[in-house]
Design an enzyme around this catalytic site. Structure first.
Site, short mmCIF file in Angstrom:
data_model
loop_
_atom_site.label_atom_id
_atom_site.label_comp_id
_atom_site.label_asym_id
_atom_site.label_seq_id
_atom_site.Cartn_x
_atom_site.Cartn_y
_atom_site.Cartn_z
N MET A 33 0.95 -1.23 0.23
CA MET A 33 -0.02 0.12 -0.07
C MET A 33 0.81 1.50 -0.02
SD MET A 33 -3.32 -0.87 2.11
CE MET A 33 -2.88 -0.52 3.65
N HIS A 40 9.21 -3.36 3.67
CA HIS A 40 8.82 -3.73 2.42
C HIS A 40 10.05 -4.06 1.34
CE1 HIS A 40 5.82 -0.93 3.70
NE2 HIS A 40 4.62 -1.72 3.25
N GLY A 150 4.75 -10.38 4.11
CA GLY A 150 5.41 -10.28 5.34
C GLY A 150 4.81 -11.04 6.46
N ASP A 153 2.04 -9.56 9.25
CA ASP A 153 0.71 -9.74 8.85
C ASP A 153 0.32 -11.09 8.72
OD1 ASP A 153 -0.20 -6.62 8.50
OD2 ASP A 153 1.49 -7.02 7.57
N SER A 188 6.20 -0.42 10.36
CA SER A 188 4.67 -0.32 9.79
C SER A 188 4.61 1.13 9.32
CB SER A 188 3.98 -0.58 10.88
OG SER A 188 2.56 -0.15 10.55
#
Ligand code: AMP
Length: 294
Positions: A33, A40, A150, A153, A188
């Protein structure tokens, strides 16, 4: 379609098809996102190391946000995201507009039924329907051979794996360890919302998980007592409001009375107005607790 160095940025399905066509196999996809960080980056680097071509998506998916959630204020940092993706070696980046992903009159959703209900699903009832739908659409658009997610989550991983099996997507799901700050806080995009005092409290999630892991390593096998170990650490942090603590089967997400084989310790905590989640996974007798940065 634009090019940044050797990376192609596609913003429509047609542009994506054109950019994807010449990419050699295996093709690895990293859905995101945006508001990218080192977590990431770890996914993109892993894809780069394992695949001949790497794609990423930057899309703040409206259907996975609840009505009272942070869709409009979710951080958006497109320029920096493209730089990071290029530095990590992505070949194709897809930045669709919501109208393209959800055309007028849209009504076709993917629901992974039971796995979407507990944990995150309990307070975010449509969240995983939105996740599964957008991930299915990205799988159709990119036709990847591997898709990178990841461990941060964990429920998303369980939902996506189930969907891949149930719908028969011909790809392998690869799970990458959680990247953490040095004090244990999982990276995050939402950490940007924390005030300095809240940021100082936020490592309590890691400490709570660590205390349950230590109890397990000392021989504790009662799910109830492992949950209590997490709750009692959280109770000592005044800015932290626990939403759930869980000791569950990592595949079915059913709560365990007694820990026997694999297990997922997970929790959600409100720190000030910000909702944070984290987990440790015990898989085949080995803990996956993530990687401390720096
Ligand atoms: P998001 O942009 O938050 O939807 O995340 C995109 C992907 O990055 C998901 O597969 C996440 O699980 C993964 N991810 C987010 N934070 C981390 C982290 N700290 N470490 C590893 N992966 C992460």
């Amino acid at each position: 379609m634009t090019r940044t160095g050797r990376m192609t940025v596609a913003s429509t399905p047609e542009e994506l098809r054109e950019a994807r066509r010449p990419c050699p196999s295996p093709f690895g996809l990293v859905p995101t996102m945006g508001a990218l960080h080192a977590g990431h980056a770890a996914l993109v680097r892993r894809a780069r190391a394992e695949c001949a071509s790497v794609g990423a998506s930057l899309f703040v998916n409206p259907t996975q946000f609840g009505p009272a959630e942070d869709l409009s204020k979710y951080p958006r940092t497109l320029g920096r995201d493209l730089e990071l993706l290029e530095a990590c070696g992505a070949d194709v980046v897809y930045t669709p507009r919501a109208e393209e992903v959800y055309p007028d009159g849209f009504q076709t959703f993917v629901t992974v039924e039971r796995l979407s209900v507990p944990l995150e699903g309990a307070s975010r009832p449509d969240h995983f329907r939105g996740v599964a739908t957008v991930v299915a659409k990205l799988f159709l658009a990119f036709a990847p051979d591997r898709a990178y997610f990841g461990q941060k989550d964990a429920q998303q991983v369980a939902v996506v794996r189930r969907m891949v099996r149930d719908l028969g997507f011909p790809l392998r799901v690869v799970v990458v360890p959680t990247v953490r700050e040095r004090d244990g806080l999982a990276l995050s995009s939402r950490n940007a919302y924390l005030s300095p005092a809240e940021r100082a409290s936020a490592p309590v999630l890691f400490r709570a998980l660590s205390s349950a892991r230590e109890a397990f390593d000392r021989g504790e096998r009662s799910g109830g007592r492992l949950r209590t170990a997490m709750r009692s650490v959280l109770a000592r942090e005044p800015l932290a409001e626990p939403l759930y603590v869980s000791v569950a089967d990592p595949e079915t997400l059913e709560e365990l009375g007694e820990a026997a084989g694999d297990l997922l310790l997970s929790l959600a905590v409100r720190v000030g107005p910000t909702r944070l989640i984290d987990n440790f996974l015990l898989e085949r007798g080995r803990w996956e607790t993530g990687i401390l940065e720096g």
